[in-house]
Every structure is written in C-alpha cells, then in structure tokens.
Motif scaffolding. Sequence first.
Motif, PDB file in Angstrom:
ATOM      1  N   UNK A 105      39.629  31.277  42.255  1.00 19.58           N
ATOM      2  CA  UNK A 105      40.154  32.249  43.221  1.00 19.58           C
ATOM      3  C   UNK A 105      41.371  33.007  42.698  1.00 19.58           C
ATOM      4  N   UNK A 106      42.238  32.350  41.961  1.00 17.89           N
ATOM      5  CA  UNK A 106      43.420  33.011  41.418  1.00 17.89           C
ATOM      6  C   UNK A 106      43.020  34.067  40.394  1.00 17.89           C
ATOM      7  N   UNK A 107      42.080  33.738  39.537  1.00 13.05           N
ATOM      8  CA  UNK A 107      41.604  34.695  38.532  1.00 13.05           C
ATOM      9  C   UNK A 107      40.917  35.873  39.205  1.00 13.05           C
ATOM     10  N   UNK A 108      40.063  35.599  40.201  1.00 19.22           N
ATOM     11  CA  UNK A 108      39.405  36.677  40.941  1.00 19.22           C
ATOM     12  C   UNK A 108      40.427  37.555  41.648  1.00 19.22           C
ATOM     13  N   UNK A 109      41.419  36.943  42.242  1.00 15.93           N
ATOM     14  CA  UNK A 109      42.467  37.697  42.930  1.00 15.93           C
ATOM     15  C   UNK A 109      43.156  38.657  41.973  1.00 15.93           C
ATOM     16  N   UNK A 110      43.535  38.188  40.810  1.00 22.52           N
ATOM     17  CA  UNK A 110      44.196  39.048  39.821  1.00 22.52           C
ATOM     18  C   UNK A 110      43.290  40.188  39.369  1.00 22.52           C
ATOM     19  N   UNK A 111      42.023  39.899  39.165  1.00 21.34           N
ATOM     20  CA  UNK A 111      41.072  40.941  38.760  1.00 21.34           C
ATOM     21  C   UNK A 111      40.897  41.992  39.859  1.00 21.34           C
ATOM     22  N   UNK A 112      40.740  41.543  41.098  1.00 21.94           N
ATOM     23  CA  UNK A 112      40.580  42.479  42.209  1.00 21.94           C
ATOM     24  C   UNK A 112      41.837  43.302  42.437  1.00 21.94           C
ATOM     25  N   UNK A 143      45.097  36.409  49.080  1.00 23.43           N
ATOM     26  CA  UNK A 143      44.314  35.288  49.624  1.00 23.43           C
ATOM     27  C   UNK A 143      45.159  34.611  50.679  1.00 23.43           C
ATOM     28  N   UNK A 144      44.519  34.208  51.757  1.00 20.63           N
ATOM     29  CA  UNK A 144      45.199  33.470  52.814  1.00 20.63           C
ATOM     30  C   UNK A 144      44.295  32.302  53.163  1.00 20.63           C
ATOM     31  N   UNK A 145      44.601  31.148  52.606  1.00 15.73           N
ATOM     32  CA  UNK A 145      43.716  29.998  52.777  1.00 15.73           C
ATOM     33  C   UNK A 145      42.393  30.292  52.096  1.00 15.73           C
ATOM     34  N   UNK A 146      41.315  30.252  52.838  1.00  7.30           N
ATOM     35  CA  UNK A 146      39.999  30.550  52.292  1.00  7.30           C
ATOM     36  C   UNK A 146      39.556  31.977  52.538  1.00  7.30           C
ATOM     37  N   UNK A 147      40.462  32.832  53.004  1.00  7.62           N
ATOM     38  CA  UNK A 147      40.102  34.213  53.331  1.00  7.62           C
ATOM     39  C   UNK A 147      40.618  35.195  52.283  1.00  7.62           C
ATOM     40  N   UNK A 148      39.798  36.207  52.015  1.00  7.51           N
ATOM     41  CA  UNK A 148      40.197  37.331  51.184  1.00  7.51           C
ATOM     42  C   UNK A 148      40.673  38.410  52.144  1.00  7.51           C
ATOM     43  N   UNK A 149      41.848  38.993  51.893  1.00 10.33           N
ATOM     44  CA  UNK A 149      42.435  39.980  52.795  1.00 10.33           C
ATOM     45  C   UNK A 149      42.852  41.205  51.980  1.00 10.33           C
ATOM     46  N   UNK A 150      42.483  42.378  52.473  1.00 12.18           N
ATOM     47  CA  UNK A 150      42.897  43.633  51.838  1.00 12.18           C
ATOM     48  C   UNK A 150      43.459  44.555  52.909  1.00 12.18           C
ATOM     49  N   UNK A 160      33.481  36.291  48.892  1.00 11.90           N
ATOM     50  CA  UNK A 160      34.053  37.268  47.961  1.00 11.90           C
ATOM     51  C   UNK A 160      33.091  38.418  47.676  1.00 11.90           C
ATOM     52  N   UNK A 161      31.785  38.168  47.665  1.00 16.31           N
ATOM     53  CA  UNK A 161      30.829  39.255  47.415  1.00 16.31           C
ATOM     54  C   UNK A 161      30.842  40.266  48.557  1.00 16.31           C
TER      55      UNK A 161
END
Length: 92
Positions: free
Chosen positions: A7-14, A26-33, A51-52
């Motif tokens: 998740x950390x790597x995906x977060x940095x890429x996104x 990221x907030x717990x198990x949620x992706x937030x934009x 994430x998809x």
Amino acid sequence: MTAEERPTTLLLLLQRQFAREWTIRRNGGLWVATTREHECTHAPTLIEEDVEAFVHQLVHPPSAIGNSGRPQEQVSETGFRAKVPQDGPLEG
C-alpha cells in the motif's frame, strides 16, 4: 516486497502520477483522493476500498452530486420551469 509495503508503494506511485489533479492518501483500509481544482465539475472527493476501482475513478471521476450537466432550472410561481440566468435566480 512485503504485504505491508505494497500500500505504501502504491500510494507513492499514485501520488506521483496524479499529483496535478488529486491529493491522495490512505486512511486505514481506504484510498482517499481530494481534487486540487476549486471549480471542478466532478466529485471533489473519492473514497474506495478497492485500489482498482479507486484508480478508475481517478482517471474517470464520477459527476458531482447535484451536477447533472443540464442548465439550471427554477420553478416559477405558476409552476412553469424556467432556466436560471447566469446572474442568479429569477426575481419575482
């Protein structure tokens, strides 16, 4: 790469890919934009567990609530619908 690092790597890429349009976290198990545009015509905040689905919404954000893309209308006292002028609602 461990499961905890993904998740950390995906977060940095996104964050890098969508930096101009979105603030991503990221907030717990949620992706937030959250959009960086003040006058956006799409949803200003995206929240997803998957994430998809999240990435799909980053690329193709859903419409904002109440933003149908149609001209604004106002119902007059007589019950007829009239387009709202750009300056504001009808006066009467």
